[in-house]
Enzyme design. Structure first.
Site, PDB file in Angstrom:
ATOM      1  N   ARG A  80      36.611  30.337  44.717  1.00 15.98           N
ATOM      2  CA  ARG A  80      35.584  30.274  43.661  1.00 15.98           C
ATOM      3  C   ARG A  80      35.291  28.842  43.298  1.00 15.98           C
ATOM      4  O   ARG A  80      36.191  28.014  43.317  1.00 15.98           O
ATOM      5  CB  ARG A  80      36.091  30.959  42.397  1.00 15.98           C
ATOM      6  CG  ARG A  80      35.681  32.338  42.383  1.00 15.98           C
ATOM      7  CD  ARG A  80      35.901  33.091  41.114  1.00 15.98           C
ATOM      8  NE  ARG A  80      35.659  34.451  41.530  1.00 15.98           N
ATOM      9  CZ  ARG A  80      36.319  35.499  41.123  1.00 15.98           C
ATOM     10  NH1 ARG A  80      37.255  35.362  40.213  1.00 15.98           N
ATOM     11  NH2 ARG A  80      36.036  36.680  41.590  1.00 15.98           N
ATOM     12  N   SER A 115      35.479  37.080  37.869  1.00 13.98           N
ATOM     13  CA  SER A 115      36.810  37.591  37.539  1.00 13.98           C
ATOM     14  C   SER A 115      36.802  38.997  36.946  1.00 13.98           C
ATOM     15  O   SER A 115      35.788  39.480  36.443  1.00 13.98           O
ATOM     16  CB  SER A 115      37.442  36.637  36.540  1.00 13.98           C
ATOM     17  OG  SER A 115      38.427  37.281  35.786  1.00 13.98           O
ATOM     18  N   ARG A 142      38.684  39.600  34.345  1.00 15.23           N
ATOM     19  CA  ARG A 142      39.237  39.443  32.995  1.00 15.23           C
ATOM     20  C   ARG A 142      38.434  40.231  31.964  1.00 15.23           C
ATOM     21  O   ARG A 142      37.243  40.008  31.764  1.00 15.23           O
ATOM     22  CB  ARG A 142      39.333  37.961  32.617  1.00 15.23           C
ATOM     23  CG  ARG A 142      38.027  37.219  32.592  1.00 15.23           C
ATOM     24  CD  ARG A 142      38.256  35.717  32.450  1.00 15.23           C
ATOM     25  NE  ARG A 142      38.656  35.146  33.721  1.00 15.23           N
ATOM     26  CZ  ARG A 142      38.282  33.945  34.174  1.00 15.23           C
ATOM     27  NH1 ARG A 142      37.543  33.156  33.432  1.00 15.23           N
ATOM     28  NH2 ARG A 142      38.672  33.512  35.344  1.00 15.23           N
ATOM     29  N   ASP A 173      42.877  41.998  38.940  1.00 14.68           N
ATOM     30  CA  ASP A 173      42.469  40.685  39.424  1.00 14.68           C
ATOM     31  C   ASP A 173      41.415  40.921  40.498  1.00 14.68           C
ATOM     32  O   ASP A 173      41.585  41.792  41.352  1.00 14.68           O
ATOM     33  CB  ASP A 173      43.666  39.933  40.009  1.00 14.68           C
ATOM     34  CG  ASP A 173      43.295  38.477  40.255  1.00 14.68           C
ATOM     35  OD1 ASP A 173      43.677  37.624  39.433  1.00 14.68           O
ATOM     36  OD2 ASP A 173      42.614  38.200  41.250  1.00 14.68           O
ATOM     37  N   ASP A 186      51.931  34.061  37.898  1.00 14.69           N
ATOM     38  CA  ASP A 186      51.327  33.040  38.760  1.00 14.69           C
ATOM     39  C   ASP A 186      50.250  32.199  38.087  1.00 14.69           C
ATOM     40  O   ASP A 186      50.091  31.023  38.384  1.00 14.69           O
ATOM     41  CB  ASP A 186      50.725  33.708  40.017  1.00 14.69           C
ATOM     42  CG  ASP A 186      49.800  34.872  39.683  1.00 14.69           C
ATOM     43  OD1 ASP A 186      49.566  35.128  38.490  1.00 14.69           O
ATOM     44  OD2 ASP A 186      49.309  35.533  40.615  1.00 14.69           O
ATOM     45  N   HIS A 187      49.525  32.783  37.129  1.00 18.62           N
ATOM     46  CA  HIS A 187      48.356  32.078  36.584  1.00 18.62           C
ATOM     47  C   HIS A 187      48.700  31.030  35.539  1.00 18.62           C
ATOM     48  O   HIS A 187      47.885  30.172  35.232  1.00 18.62           O
ATOM     49  CB  HIS A 187      47.376  33.079  35.963  1.00 18.62           C
ATOM     50  CG  HIS A 187      46.528  33.800  36.967  1.00 18.62           C
ATOM     51  ND1 HIS A 187      47.058  34.659  37.898  1.00 18.62           N
ATOM     52  CD2 HIS A 187      45.189  33.788  37.199  1.00 18.62           C
ATOM     53  CE1 HIS A 187      46.072  35.149  38.645  1.00 18.62           C
ATOM     54  NE2 HIS A 187      44.935  34.628  38.240  1.00 18.62           N
TER      55      HIS A 187
HETATM   56  C1  MIC Z   1      40.200  34.335  39.054  1.00 16.69           C
HETATM   57  O1  MIC Z   1      40.369  34.032  40.230  1.00 16.69           O
HETATM   58  O2  MIC Z   1      39.131  34.153  38.427  1.00 16.69           O
HETATM   59  C2  MIC Z   1      41.336  34.994  38.308  1.00 16.69           C
HETATM   60  C3  MIC Z   1      41.827  34.049  37.299  1.00 16.69           C
HETATM   61  O3  MIC Z   1      42.387  35.273  39.197  1.00 16.69           O
HETATM   62  C4  MIC Z   1      40.800  36.271  37.669  1.00 16.69           C
HETATM   63  C5  MIC Z   1      41.743  36.967  36.810  1.00 16.69           C
HETATM   64  C6  MIC Z   1      41.880  36.359  35.448  1.00 16.69           C
HETATM   65  O4  MIC Z   1      40.889  35.924  34.864  1.00 16.69           O
HETATM   66  O5  MIC Z   1      43.006  36.358  34.961  1.00 16.69           O
HETATM   67  C7  MIC Z   1      40.239  37.282  38.655  1.00 16.69           C
HETATM   68  O6  MIC Z   1      39.843  36.914  39.730  1.00 16.69           O
HETATM   69  O7  MIC Z   1      40.115  38.466  38.314  1.00 16.69           O
HETATM   70 FE1  SF4 Z   2      44.960  32.752  41.394  1.00 15.68          FE
HETATM   71 FE2  SF4 Z   2      42.544  33.943  41.195  1.00 15.68          FE
HETATM   72 FE3  SF4 Z   2      42.830  31.497  42.244  1.00 15.68          FE
HETATM   73 FE4  SF4 Z   2      43.727  33.544  43.556  1.00 15.68          FE
HETATM   74  S1  SF4 Z   2      41.593  33.155  43.033  1.00 15.68           S
HETATM   75  S2  SF4 Z   2      44.796  31.602  43.287  1.00 15.68           S
HETATM   76  S3  SF4 Z   2      44.480  34.874  41.924  1.00 15.68           S
HETATM   77  S4  SF4 Z   2      43.240  32.108  40.135  1.00 15.68           S
END
Ligand code: MIC
Ligand code: SF4
Length: 747
Positions: A445, A640, A642, A157, A92-93
């Site tokens: 976010r 995140s 990550r 995630d 998805d990302h």
């Molecule tokens: C996000 O919303 O910041 C992400 C991208 O989904 C991350 C995961 C990632 O950095 O791959 C998260 O929320 O953990």
């Molecule tokens: Fe994707 Fe993270 Fe955004 Fe949700 S918050 S849509 S998992 S990047």
């Protein structure tokens, strides 16, 4: 998870709960019930909120394509034949939003072929379910297919708690945690404190589930939930659909909460039925008593939760948060005045709805209801309108029900069922580089640079229905609840409050859902990583601790203010290198604000005195064999899951991170990767550190749980200042540090 496994779990619960009630000498809350039913060894487990370490057995693991690469690379090092618990991977990302769903998905498949092939073959080999690109966003797909009341899940995630909408304890963690759970190890977490949110009244009119969580973000702030579980209960909860509950739990990540969840109720039953899981709904109904708090808790919550927050939903106003932080909240009615006072650009450049947070059928229906009103009045959207459906099932259903058509009529673009603009996978051409501009979305976010890579974009978050109305107003000065906009005839036009069914009357369309089951016997499946790949790199173990104290470490970076994982390891175009540690490390600290200069991403190389990017400086130190230290502010590593935000520093020579406070997932990620995470005993000691200082950490051989660590700051003139720092490492985590990483300790 197969129904019979859920049945076994439910049947095992009453006896375990009784044992726990006797042990605690009191009734239990729902979160406690779920934790108790999943501990590895109930007889031996110690309990103490905020202190004990829980060893748990998870029911399920969820991975996505960005963090999942590292998780799987680490899992592969464990040498197992199959995963020990049901697991899935969701692509998805990596899909970039550019011109619309079909073209964007096809381009992503071409551009990311190597990574998708890797994820696909690893999944096939080790017994992991694989969801192809375009099938949907991890949390929405999990809610539709896997989440169930009373379960325990971890996911690589931070928004994994979305499944709390179905009464599950679902926790966001780093990839290493997932890799270990998949390899069959128990998973550890700090016994959380509990916040009870007592909901009374009823959501009505413009107020939406999103407003519950944006309001709470303002109240509790981005660190208010750290190491806490937020449990929602009370009569008001019944007025919120299961998917609305999911929205609230999802964005609980923005409070830093370990997770959030709702008590099992009939709205969950309805959602389980609508998503073809009547069998699970029936089972849960039979075991209802185990899936809600004990009656004594509901009668007198203050006795059982560490904190209780009261929200009367009937009085809750629609809220909007931003810019730059999800806890900058106010009711929509107060926004216009603040925009003027702050001098923010009022004109809205883009309006976006959807994402994992807010793309349920109900969300889309209510947004479409607003759009229809405007269409009927002959109004045109003033800003581009982008829609990200959360899954193929949602997409096909809203297409059938004419909702897509409505969005297209207002000039909307439907993007792929993927993260897209939420994570900076967004090719925007409507504003110049560095141009200050405003966007509104229903995402979760809004840290600087998150959506389009530009820290000059001011991103505001609110419910999808408000976003849709704002697209017609075109300005932050419009309050859709109380205000009007000029209609085509010049007369003022007022929206009426949004309406919309929570579930499709004709049921969901299943569509092409893109699921691939693993091979029955994966032994012959080959996992290929090209040696010259720039996308994937096999991991080399980090070096063991050499047994010496850290002496005179230079400061690579002292960060000021918010240092989220988006500041430490930005996403967007960098998502490309999530499987290649060396390549992705070029983004290290690009967004971090240098406390000595106020500039982001750059600082003085402590050895040469030259100014360069933090990465280049770190690479220079690494070549010269000099370890380094990071000094950070409050809630360091917020956001995140990550683990790249821990792995890149580790890879480039970071030994210690000392901060005022940590966000939960990031602190664990640092421990897992063998970096020493410390906090100042006296937060004002942060101010002591200057560019040219050197820092020593003493007594490392005697690291002991609960005992402070001595840190010495060496000033350039030879003066030294000793300070105390704290750590939260357990005996086992100290072993990770000594072994160089958790993975090394495991082997
Ligand atoms: C996000 O919303 O910041 C992400 C991208 O989904 C991350 C995961 C990632 O950095 O791959 C998260 O929320 O953990
Ligand atoms: Fe994707 Fe993270 Fe955004 Fe949700 S918050 S849509 S998992 S990047």
């Amino acid at each position: 998870m197969a129904v019979d496994q859920i049945k076994r779990l439910y049947e095992s619960m009453p006896a375990k709960l009784e044992q726990a009630r006797r042990r605690f000498g009191r009734p239990l809350t729902l979160a406690e019930k779920i934790l108790v039913s999943h501990v590895d060894d109930l007889a031996k487990q110690e309990w103490s909120r905020g202190k004990a370490q829980l060893r748990l057995r998870v029911d399920r693991v969820a991975l996505q394509d960005a963090t999942g690469q590292m998780a799987l690379l680490q899992f592969m090092q464990a040498g197992k034949k199959q995963v020990a618990v049901p697991s899935t991977v969701h692509c998805d990302h990596l899909i970039r939003a550019e011109s619309g769903a079909a073209a964007d998905t096809q381009r992503a498949i071409d551009e990311n072929r190597e990574v998708y092939d890797f994820l696909y073959s690893v999944s096939k080999k080790y017994g992991i379910g694989f969801w192809k690109p375009g099938a949907g966003i991890i949390h929405q797909v999990v809610l539709e297919n896997y989440a169930f009341p009373g379960g325990l899940m971890i996911g690589a995630d931070s928004h994994t708690p979305n499944a709390g909408g179905l009464g599950m304890v679902a926790i966001g963690v780093g990839g290493a945690d997932c890799g270990e759970a998949m390899a069959g190890l128990a998973w550890e977490v700090l016994d959380p404190k509990l916040i009870g949110v007592h909901l009374t009244g009823k959501l009505a009119g413009w107020s939406a589930p999103k407003d519950v969580i944006t309001y709470l973000c303002g109240l509790l702030t981005v660190k208010g939930g750290t190491n806490k579980i937020i449990e929602y209960f009370g009569p008001g909860a019944e007025s919120i659909s299961a998917t609305g509950k999911g929205t609230i739990c999802n964005m609980g990540a923005e409070l830093g909460a370990t997770t959030s969840l709702f008590h099992f109720d009939d709205r969950m039953v309805a959602y389980l039925r609508a998503t073809d899981r009547s069998d699970i709904a029936r089972l849960a109904e039979q075991h209802r008593a185990s899936l809600v708090s004990d009656p004594e808790v509901l009668r007198d919550p203050r006795k059982f939760y560490d904190e209780v927050v009261e929200i009367n939903l009937s009085e809750l106003e629609p809220h909007i948060v931003g810019p730059h932080s999800p806890d900058r909240a106010r009711p929509i009615s107060k926004l216009a005045a603040e925009v003027k006072k702050e001098g923010w650009p009022a004109s809205i450049k883009q309006a976006l709805i959807g994402s994992c947070t807010n793309s349920s059928y109900e969300d889309m229906r209510r947004a479409a209801h607003i759009a229809m009103q405007a269409l009927r009045a002959g109004l045109k959207a003033k800003t581009p309108f982008l829609v990200t459906p959360g899954s193929e099932r949602i997409y096909q259903t809203i297409k059938r029900d004419g909702i897509m058509d409505t969005f297209q009529k207002i000039g909307g673009t439907v993007l792929a069922n993927a993260c897209g603009p939420c994570i900076g996978q967004w090719k925007r051409s409507d504003v110049g580089k560095g141009e200050s501009n405003t966007i509104v979305s229903s995402f979760n976010r809004n840290f600087p640079g998150r959506n389009d890579g530009s820290a000059s974009t001011l991103s505001f978050l609110t419910s999808p229905e408000i976003v849709t109305a704002l697209a017609f107003g075109g300005t932050l000065e419009f309050d859709p609840v109380h205000g009007t906009i000029p209609g085509p005839d010049g007369k003022p036009f007022r929206f009426t409050a949004p309406e919309g069914e929570e579930l499709p009357a004709q049921g969901f369309v299943r569509g092409e859902e893109g699921f691939e089951a693993p091979a029955a016997d994966g032994a012959s499946v080959q996992v290929v990583i090209a040696p010259n790949s720039e996308r994937l790199q096999l991991l080399q173990p980090f070096a063991r601790w050499d047994g010496e104290d850290f002496r005179q470490l230079p400061i690579l970076v002292k960060t000021k203010g918010k240092t989220t994982t988006d500041h430490i390891s930005p996403a967007g175009t960098w998502l490309r290198f999530r499987g290649h540690l060396d390549r992705i490390s070029d983004n290290m600290f690009l967004g971090a604000v240098n406390a000595f200069t106020g500039e982001a991403g750059k600082g003085v190389n402590p050895l040469t005195g030259q100014v360069d990017t933090f990465t280049k400086n770190a690479r220079d130190l690494k070549v010269k064999g000099v370890g380094w230290i990071v000094i950070g502010d409050e809630n360091y590593g917020e956001g995140s899951s990550r683990e790249h935000a821990a792995m890149s520093p580790r890879y480039l020579g970071c030994k210690v991170v000392i901060v005022r406070s940590f966000a939960r997932i990031h602190e664990t990620n640092l421990k897992k990767q063998g970096i020493l995470p410390l906090t100042f005993a006296k937060p004002s000691d942060y101010d002591l550190f200057e560019q040219a200082d050197r820092v020593s950490v003493r007594g490392l051989a005697q690291l002991t749980p609960g005992k402070p660590v001595e840190v010495v700051v060496h000033k350039p003139g030879g003066k030294t200042v000793g300070i105390q720092c704290n750590h939260t490492m357990t005996d086992e985590q100290i072993e990770w540090f000594k072994a160089g990483s958790a993975l090394n300790a495991l082997k």
